[in-house]
Write a protein that holds these residues in place. Structure first.
Motif, mmCIF file in Angstrom:
data_model
loop_
_atom_site.group_PDB
_atom_site.id
_atom_site.type_symbol
_atom_site.label_atom_id
_atom_site.label_comp_id
_atom_site.label_asym_id
_atom_site.label_seq_id
_atom_site.Cartn_x
_atom_site.Cartn_y
_atom_site.Cartn_z
ATOM 1 N N UNK A 98 -7.287 -1.282 6.362
ATOM 2 C CA UNK A 98 -7.423 -2.143 5.186
ATOM 3 C C UNK A 98 -6.388 -1.767 4.119
ATOM 4 N N UNK A 99 -6.128 -0.473 4.005
ATOM 5 C CA UNK A 99 -5.165 -0.010 3.011
ATOM 6 C C UNK A 99 -3.763 -0.550 3.313
ATOM 7 N N UNK A 100 -3.361 -0.501 4.559
ATOM 8 C CA UNK A 100 -2.038 -0.994 4.925
ATOM 9 C C UNK A 100 -1.901 -2.482 4.621
ATOM 10 N N UNK A 101 -2.977 -3.232 4.812
ATOM 11 C CA UNK A 101 -2.946 -4.663 4.493
ATOM 12 C C UNK A 101 -2.799 -4.880 2.983
ATOM 13 N N UNK A 102 -3.473 -4.054 2.186
ATOM 14 C CA UNK A 102 -3.359 -4.153 0.732
ATOM 15 C C UNK A 102 -1.951 -3.817 0.263
ATOM 16 N N UNK A 103 -1.385 -2.758 0.830
ATOM 17 C CA UNK A 103 -0.021 -2.359 0.456
ATOM 18 C C UNK A 103 0.961 -3.463 0.821
ATOM 19 N N UNK A 104 0.768 -4.061 1.979
ATOM 20 C CA UNK A 104 1.659 -5.128 2.430
ATOM 21 C C UNK A 104 1.610 -6.311 1.470
ATOM 22 N N UNK A 105 0.410 -6.674 0.995
ATOM 23 C CA UNK A 105 0.278 -7.791 0.058
ATOM 24 C C UNK A 105 0.860 -7.441 -1.304
ATOM 25 N N UNK A 106 0.631 -6.218 -1.751
ATOM 26 C CA UNK A 106 1.061 -5.831 -3.094
ATOM 27 C C UNK A 106 2.567 -5.666 -3.192
ATOM 28 N N UNK A 107 3.145 -5.003 -2.183
ATOM 29 C CA UNK A 107 4.580 -4.710 -2.229
ATOM 30 C C UNK A 107 5.391 -5.607 -1.295
ATOM 31 N N UNK A 108 4.773 -6.703 -0.860
ATOM 32 C CA UNK A 108 5.463 -7.706 -0.057
ATOM 33 C C UNK A 108 6.113 -7.102 1.192
ATOM 34 N N UNK A 109 5.330 -6.327 1.909
ATOM 35 C CA UNK A 109 5.774 -5.803 3.196
ATOM 36 C C UNK A 109 6.425 -4.447 3.159
ATOM 37 N N UNK A 110 6.651 -3.894 1.975
ATOM 38 C CA UNK A 110 7.284 -2.571 1.877
ATOM 39 C C UNK A 110 6.201 -1.497 1.808
ATOM 40 N N UNK A 111 5.817 -0.973 2.970
ATOM 41 C CA UNK A 111 4.710 -0.008 3.029
ATOM 42 C C UNK A 111 5.086 1.331 2.413
ATOM 43 N N UNK A 112 6.380 1.582 2.227
ATOM 44 C CA UNK A 112 6.827 2.852 1.661
ATOM 45 C C UNK A 112 7.315 2.689 0.225
ATOM 46 N N UNK A 113 6.871 1.631 -0.437
ATOM 47 C CA UNK A 113 7.278 1.399 -1.825
ATOM 48 C C UNK A 113 6.884 2.591 -2.690
ATOM 49 N N UNK A 114 7.716 2.898 -3.662
ATOM 50 C CA UNK A 114 7.447 4.029 -4.545
ATOM 51 C C UNK A 114 7.472 3.564 -5.997
ATOM 52 N N UNK A 115 6.343 3.118 -6.533
ATOM 53 C CA UNK A 115 6.291 2.734 -7.950
ATOM 54 C C UNK A 115 6.594 3.943 -8.832
ATOM 55 N N UNK A 116 6.971 3.678 -10.063
ATOM 56 C CA UNK A 116 7.284 4.748 -11.005
ATOM 57 C C UNK A 116 5.997 5.416 -11.468
ATOM 58 N N UNK A 117 5.797 6.661 -11.063
ATOM 59 C CA UNK A 117 4.563 7.375 -11.411
ATOM 60 C C UNK A 117 4.430 7.573 -12.907
ATOM 61 N N UNK A 118 5.570 7.658 -13.629
ATOM 62 C CA UNK A 118 5.519 7.891 -15.069
ATOM 63 C C UNK A 118 4.911 6.708 -15.811
ATOM 64 N N UNK A 119 5.050 5.498 -15.253
ATOM 65 C CA UNK A 119 4.509 4.317 -15.911
ATOM 66 C C UNK A 119 3.017 4.146 -15.670
ATOM 67 N N UNK A 120 2.445 4.958 -14.774
ATOM 68 C CA UNK A 120 1.037 4.794 -14.414
ATOM 69 C C UNK A 120 0.117 5.767 -15.135
#
Length: 571
Positions: A98-120
């Motif tokens: 389920x997590x992989x499906x969520x990541x795929x939807x959120x980052x449009x297929x980039x399962x290794x996306x790295x959002x900026x941790x400082x902004x979170x």
């Protein structure tokens, strides 16, 4: 019988833990060692279900900690089948899928996306044990959670996620915080007001259980000092040694936020005598001593024993969740709360003035006729912009102020109620022959000059599903005025749905109104909103969305609202 399996990982073998931390003494001290002759992949605990919390307080071997957390979350549902399935290898496999499906939807297929941790909003102190992979995992979990839940206010969430990743996969971590979020305020306060009430009720609990210590601390102004608030906020961060934080999580997940109060009371119980001997004479010195004691002299076993001591179970003095609830109710009703602690929702609505008195809000057209600026709190330049942006069929209508948080109080329920055309049509403050359904929602950001909002062809009201039309749009009035419209071509559904289904899908993304928030705009993937406000109309969120192809409308994606207004349009 409770069965726990070796799912997840342990710090000494986790890719999320930085080199040098995995074999740290802190991790060893946080768990109970297995017997030398036992090397099992499953642990069978011969204890009844009603003693599960007691087992969590005593601690468990590290390899079973992730299974324990998943099992504890499942027990909140009181479903025997879910409890039996929770924490098993099959359960973890399902969560990761389920997590992989969520990541795929959120980052449009980039399962290794790295959002900026400082902004979170993750403090460096909670990220310290994590490797680069661990920091990226924490950023992904928080980014996906923010996108799917649109978190407006949660000061503890970003401190818990890095701790969970020490033992859990990303999918397991997301599942745990998702289940926690569904049970607010059991785990997290729902809004700033509830958080302020939690922070300020600590003194009442200290007074109940340690009256002499309370007299001493209160005499030094300790409970008026920001150190009391810092104590609760940093309990998962750097207030306690890491091994104490992990033991705290073992009990926090099955028992909720009352455990934080227990831990702080247990800490005060341990250090109350040396605190008095220290000679601390003001709030700053008192909390500095408590923090130093927690960091240098606190042991997990001693702290847990103090927090859950028999002392709190004396007849007439027992510590129960009802004590926290009672203290919170007292604070929520206490008019002496300082304005910087609680704003908006604690401000009582102003009394409505009699008809004809100065200050009643008359209707005025967006373009054309003159009006008294003192009677309509909308700037001339804003009215001119809106008249230019609105569809032609609406731009010549008169506007009247239906709801103003500065006048009516900051409450989503009040906003919905005053949006009802049937109720407001007879009000003395609506000077229209006929009030139409169209609305202008305008939000002023706290601390900046940003003003933005939403035009909708229907009133804001509680609705189980999304609604609205393609004439809706979002806008920013200042600075950099700009309107963002729905683009039918950009928002076409490409999955072969018929026209009715496409219209329903589009409506779902225009307006969404629940008891906890209102939102405008969305993405085709189901995450992200152009504008969202929480139930107290204090905390908001804005992000680019597919519905309107908009920019962030305010100074940042997360903002605080100073004032919220709703105008009605009519003849």
């Amino acid at each position: 019988m409770i069965t726990l399996e070796t799912v997840g990982t342990t710090p000494d073998s986790s890719a999320f833990v930085a080199d040098g931390f995995g074999s740290s003494e802190e991790f060893e001290k946080s768990s109970v060692p297995l017997p030398a002759n036992l090397d099992a992949t499953a642990l069978h605990l011969p204890i009844p279900a009603n003693r599960f919390k007691a087992a969590c307080r005593r601690g468990l071997p590290a390899r079973f900690r992730a299974s324990l957390w998943l099992n504890a979350i499942a027990r909140l549902e009181n479903n025997a089948e879910e409890v039996a399935f929770a924490g098993t290898a099959a359960h973890v496999k399902e969560l990761d899928r389920k997590w992989l499906a969520l990541v795929d939807r959120t980052f449009h297929g980039d399962a290794l996306a790295e959002p900026d941790i400082d902004e979170l909003g993750c403090p460096d102190t909670v990220l310290a044990p994590l490797s680069e992979a661990g920091r990226a995992a924490a950023a992904r979990v928080l980014a996906v959670f923010d996108a799917t839940h649109t978190v407006g206010f949660s000061p503890i969430l970003c401190r818990i996620v890095p701790r969970l990743l020490l033992y859990c996969s990303e999918g397991m971590t997301y599942h745990i915080i998702d289940e926690m979020w569904k049970r607010r305020p059991f785990f997290f306060p729902k809004n700033r007001n509830e958080w302020a009430a939690l922070l300020t009720c600590l003194g009442h609990l200290v007074q109940k259980f340690f009256p002499q210590t309370y007299t001493y601390m209160n005499g030094c102004g300790a409970f008026e000092h920001h150190g009391a608030r810092r104590l609760m906020l940093h309990v998962f961060e750097d207030l306690l040694p890491l091994h104490c934080v992990l033991r705290l999580l073992d009990t926090y997940i099955p028992e909720g936020q009352k455990v934080i109060f227990r831990i702080i009371l247990g800490l005060i119980k341990l250090c109350k005598r040396p605190l008095k001997d220290s000679g601390a004479a003001d709030g700053s010195a008192i909390w500095a001593f408590v923090e130093n004691f927690a960091k240098t002299q606190c042991d997990a076993d001693a702290l847990m024993a103090s927090a859950f001591a028999q002392f709190y179970r004396r007849p007439g003095r027992g510590f129960r969740r009802s004590h926290v609830d009672e203290a919170m109710r007292r604070q929520l009703n206490d008019s002496s709360l300082r304005a910087h602690e609680v704003v908006g929702a604690f401000t009582p609505p102003q009394k409505k003035k009699a008809r004809g008195n100065e200050g009643s809000h008359h209707a005025a057209p967006l373009r054309g006729a003159s009006y008294d600026k003192s009677e309509l709190p909308m700037l001339e330049e804003h009215r001119a912009l809106l008249a230019k942006w609105l569809p032609n069929s609406f731009s010549s209508l008169h506007v009247t102020l239906l709801y103003d948080s500065a006048r009516d109080g900051s409450s989503l329920g009040t906003l919905y109620r005053l949006n009802n055309p049937d109720l407001r049509f007879e009000s003395d403050q609506v000077k229209l022959k006929r009030l139409g359904p169209a609305r202008l929602l305008i939000v002023h950001e706290l601390g900046t000059d940003h003003v933005a909002g939403v035009f909708s062809t229907e009133p804001w009201r509680h609705h189980n599903e999304g609604y609205g039309s393609g004439q809706n749009f979002v806008f920013r009035l200042q600075p950099d005025p700009k309107a963002f419209y729905w683009n039918a071509e950009e928002n076409k559904r490409d999955d072969g749905d018929d026209a009715a289904a496409a219209a329903a899908g589009a409506a779902l993304k225009h307006m969404l109104c629940s008891h906890e928030y209102l939102a405008a705009g969305g993405r085709a993937t189901g995450v992200g909103v152009a504008l969202q406000l929480d139930a107290d109309l204090l905390d908001g969120h804005s992000s680019p969305c597919d519905t309107y192809q908009n920019e962030v409308l305010f100074s940042s994606s997360h903002f605080q609202a100073r004032r919220v207004q709703v105008y009605g349009l009519g003849m």
